[in-house]
Design a protein around this motif. Structure first.
Motif, PDB file in Angstrom:
ATOM      1  N   ARG A  36       0.838  -1.203   0.000  1.00  0.00           N
ATOM      2  CA  ARG A  36       0.000   0.000   0.000  1.00  0.00           C
ATOM      3  C   ARG A  36       0.876   1.257   0.000  1.00  0.00           C
ATOM      4  N   SER A  37       1.926   1.244   0.809  1.00  0.00           N
ATOM      5  CA  SER A  37       2.818   2.401   0.879  1.00  0.00           C
ATOM      6  C   SER A  37       3.474   2.684  -0.472  1.00  0.00           C
ATOM      7  N   LEU A  38       3.869   1.641  -1.164  1.00  0.00           N
ATOM      8  CA  LEU A  38       4.512   1.817  -2.470  1.00  0.00           C
ATOM      9  C   LEU A  38       3.526   2.315  -3.526  1.00  0.00           C
ATOM     10  N   PHE A  39       2.306   1.790  -3.503  1.00  0.00           N
ATOM     11  CA  PHE A  39       1.303   2.259  -4.458  1.00  0.00           C
ATOM     12  C   PHE A  39       0.992   3.737  -4.221  1.00  0.00           C
ATOM     13  N   GLU A  40       0.900   4.126  -2.956  1.00  0.00           N
ATOM     14  CA  GLU A  40       0.640   5.535  -2.640  1.00  0.00           C
ATOM     15  C   GLU A  40       1.816   6.424  -3.044  1.00  0.00           C
ATOM     16  N   GLN A  41       3.037   5.887  -2.954  1.00  0.00           N
ATOM     17  CA  GLN A  41       4.210   6.649  -3.391  1.00  0.00           C
ATOM     18  C   GLN A  41       4.141   6.946  -4.880  1.00  0.00           C
ATOM     19  N   VAL A  42       3.712   5.975  -5.660  1.00  0.00           N
ATOM     20  CA  VAL A  42       3.569   6.200  -7.102  1.00  0.00           C
ATOM     21  C   VAL A  42       2.552   7.296  -7.368  1.00  0.00           C
ATOM     22  N   ILE A  43       1.424   7.234  -6.677  1.00  0.00           N
ATOM     23  CA  ILE A  43       0.355   8.212  -6.891  1.00  0.00           C
ATOM     24  C   ILE A  43       0.815   9.612  -6.503  1.00  0.00           C
ATOM     25  N   ASN A  44       1.558   9.724  -5.396  1.00  0.00           N
ATOM     26  CA  ASN A  44       1.998  11.041  -4.913  1.00  0.00           C
ATOM     27  C   ASN A  44       3.103  11.633  -5.792  1.00  0.00           C
ATOM     28  N   GLU A  45       4.032  10.801  -6.235  1.00  0.00           N
ATOM     29  CA  GLU A  45       5.178  11.311  -6.991  1.00  0.00           C
ATOM     30  C   GLU A  45       4.887  11.439  -8.483  1.00  0.00           C
ATOM     31  N   TYR A  46       3.993  10.614  -8.999  1.00  0.00           N
ATOM     32  CA  TYR A  46       3.683  10.653 -10.432  1.00  0.00           C
ATOM     33  C   TYR A  46       2.164  10.645 -10.612  1.00  0.00           C
ATOM     34  N   PRO A  47       1.492  11.718 -10.209  1.00  0.00           N
ATOM     35  CA  PRO A  47       0.022  11.696 -10.157  1.00  0.00           C
ATOM     36  C   PRO A  47      -0.668  11.573 -11.506  1.00  0.00           C
ATOM     37  N   ASP A  48      -0.060  12.040 -12.571  1.00  0.00           N
ATOM     38  CA  ASP A  48      -0.725  12.046 -13.879  1.00  0.00           C
ATOM     39  C   ASP A  48      -0.191  10.973 -14.821  1.00  0.00           C
ATOM     40  N   SER A  49       0.442   9.967 -14.299  1.00  0.00           N
ATOM     41  CA  SER A  49       1.077   8.956 -15.141  1.00  0.00           C
ATOM     42  C   SER A  49       0.237   7.683 -15.201  1.00  0.00           C
ATOM     43  N   THR A  50       0.568   6.826 -16.180  1.00  0.00           N
ATOM     44  CA  THR A  50      -0.089   5.522 -16.287  1.00  0.00           C
ATOM     45  C   THR A  50       0.195   4.643 -15.072  1.00  0.00           C
ATOM     46  N   PRO A  51       1.450   4.603 -14.549  1.00  0.00           N
ATOM     47  CA  PRO A  51       1.681   3.832 -13.324  1.00  0.00           C
ATOM     48  C   PRO A  51       0.819   4.302 -12.159  1.00  0.00           C
ATOM     49  N   SER A  52       0.521   5.606 -12.089  1.00  0.00           N
ATOM     50  CA  SER A  52      -0.344   6.106 -11.015  1.00  0.00           C
ATOM     51  C   SER A  52      -1.754   5.527 -11.145  1.00  0.00           C
ATOM     52  N   ARG A  53      -2.268   5.466 -12.367  1.00  0.00           N
ATOM     53  CA  ARG A  53      -3.593   4.889 -12.581  1.00  0.00           C
ATOM     54  C   ARG A  53      -3.613   3.399 -12.208  1.00  0.00           C
ATOM     55  N   LEU A  54      -2.554   2.686 -12.584  1.00  0.00           N
ATOM     56  CA  LEU A  54      -2.475   1.264 -12.237  1.00  0.00           C
ATOM     57  C   LEU A  54      -2.328   1.071 -10.735  1.00  0.00           C
ATOM     58  N   ALA A  55      -1.602   1.994 -10.077  1.00  0.00           N
ATOM     59  CA  ALA A  55      -1.448   1.906  -8.619  1.00  0.00           C
ATOM     60  C   ALA A  55      -2.793   2.089  -7.930  1.00  0.00           C
ATOM     61  N   ASN A  56      -3.642   2.980  -8.458  1.00  0.00           N
ATOM     62  CA  ASN A  56      -4.986   3.153  -7.908  1.00  0.00           C
ATOM     63  C   ASN A  56      -5.797   1.867  -8.007  1.00  0.00           C
ATOM     64  N   GLU A  57      -5.673   1.192  -9.122  1.00  0.00           N
ATOM     65  CA  GLU A  57      -6.384  -0.078  -9.294  1.00  0.00           C
ATOM     66  C   GLU A  57      -5.865  -1.147  -8.332  1.00  0.00           C
ATOM     67  N   GLN A  58      -4.547  -1.135  -8.098  1.00  0.00           N
ATOM     68  CA  GLN A  58      -3.981  -2.090  -7.150  1.00  0.00           C
ATOM     69  C   GLN A  58      -4.448  -1.813  -5.731  1.00  0.00           C
ATOM     70  N   LEU A  59      -4.568  -0.530  -5.383  1.00  0.00           N
ATOM     71  CA  LEU A  59      -5.038  -0.177  -4.035  1.00  0.00           C
ATOM     72  C   LEU A  59      -6.465  -0.669  -3.809  1.00  0.00           C
ATOM     73  N   LYS A  60      -7.291  -0.614  -4.828  1.00  0.00           N
ATOM     74  CA  LYS A  60      -8.666  -1.074  -4.701  1.00  0.00           C
ATOM     75  C   LYS A  60      -8.747  -2.571  -4.466  1.00  0.00           C
ATOM     76  N   SER A  61      -7.738  -3.282  -4.928  1.00  0.00           N
ATOM     77  CA  SER A  61      -7.763  -4.733  -4.796  1.00  0.00           C
ATOM     78  C   SER A  61      -7.158  -5.216  -3.466  1.00  0.00           C
ATOM     79  N   LEU A  62      -6.596  -4.329  -2.676  1.00  0.00           N
ATOM     80  CA  LEU A  62      -5.998  -4.751  -1.393  1.00  0.00           C
ATOM     81  C   LEU A  62      -7.073  -5.015  -0.347  1.00  0.00           C
TER      82      LEU A  62
END
Length: 272
Positions: A246-272
């Motif tokens: 969860r911490s790593l997914f949130e790091q992606v969202i915070n550091e790269y908010p408008d990127s494709t990895p950020s969108r995928l990290a959001n999807e991963q957070l929903k599945s936790l």
């Protein structure tokens, strides 16, 4: 009778004064005759000298004007030459920029294609592992990577094992050899990332973690850093370390908010 007398007297006085003002030259005196001729000669020379002096000045001015015009023409020719060279340089720069943009676009397409293939392979590996309880084996194909390659050739050969041959097993030692032979390459961060992806698909969590961490920690400006953080979160998720994931997914969202990895990290957070 008084007026005529005065008139005659005035006329006589005026004539006498005018006669007194006229120079008297004795033609029999040689000195006076010579002086008179000299005066006449000097007056004649003065009249002749003035036009000559004006013509000389005009000639000098014409020469100066001609020199100025010639200098301006030389300067204009130099400016035209410089402008032509600048136009050629601009054309070369535009051509190089276009070629560079094409290379970058091809690189982006390559990344997306690799990511898609790895994602599909990961899904197939996970589904097969869950149904059979074991990781399916991939047939080994001897890699055709010639020795003595340049940096770019070695990297492209390793990539071709994935894209063209779909030989994922032999791609692992190919990337390992590349990193060993070219540790300071401009492709080093990419090689670490793809090696981590290959190990991730093999469910070698520790090996994949090491490669992704190398990208995150050693290449802060790498275009694959956001993807590497995302994949680190997926590694932690795979080993049930959900808090770290969860911490790593949130790091992606915070550091790269408008990127494709950020969108995928959001999807991963929903599945936790």
């Amino acid at each position: 009778m008084i007026k005529p007398i005065l008139t005659v007297g005035l006329i006589s006085f005026t004539g006498a004064w005018a006669f007194a003002q006229a120079p008297v030259v004795d033609l029999n005196d040689p000195k006076e005759t010579e002086q008179t001729q000299t005066t006449q000669t000097n007056s004649s020379n003065l009249v002749i000298a003035n036009p000559t002096d004006i013509e000389t000045r005009l000639l000098i001015l014409e020469r100066k004007d001609k020199s100025r015009v010639e200098a301006q023409q030389r300067v204009q020719m130099q400016l035209d030459t410089l402008q032509s060279e600048v136009d050629e340089l601009r054309g070369s720069i535009e051509l190089h920029n276009h070629q560079l943009e094409q290379i970058l676009q091809r690189q982006r397409e390559l990344y997306l294609e690799l990511d898609n293939r790895f994602a599909k392979l990961s899904e197939q590996t996970t589904s097969l592992g869950q149904s059979t309880g074991a990781t399916p084996s991939v047939p080994s194909i001897t890699p055709s990577i010639p020795t003595g390659q340049s940096e770019e050739q070695a990297y492209q050969s390793a990539v071709n094992l994935i894209l063209k041959d779909r030989n994922y097993d032999d791609a692992i030692p190919a990337f390992q050899s590349f990193l060993s032979d070219f540790p300071n390459s401009s492709y080093t961060d990419n090689a670490h990332y793809w090696l981590g992806q290959l190990l991730f698909n093999k469910q070698n969590w520790d090996g994949a973690r090491e490669q992704f961490e190398s990208v995150v920690n050693n290449f802060p400006d790498s275009p694959k850093r956001a993807d590497a953080i995302l994949k680190l979160g997926m590694v932690e998720k795979s080993v049930n370390n959900l808090s770290q994931a969860r911490s790593l997914f949130e790091q992606v969202i915070n550091e790269y908010p408008d990127s494709t990895p950020s969108r995928l990290a959001n999807e991963q957070l929903k599945s936790l």
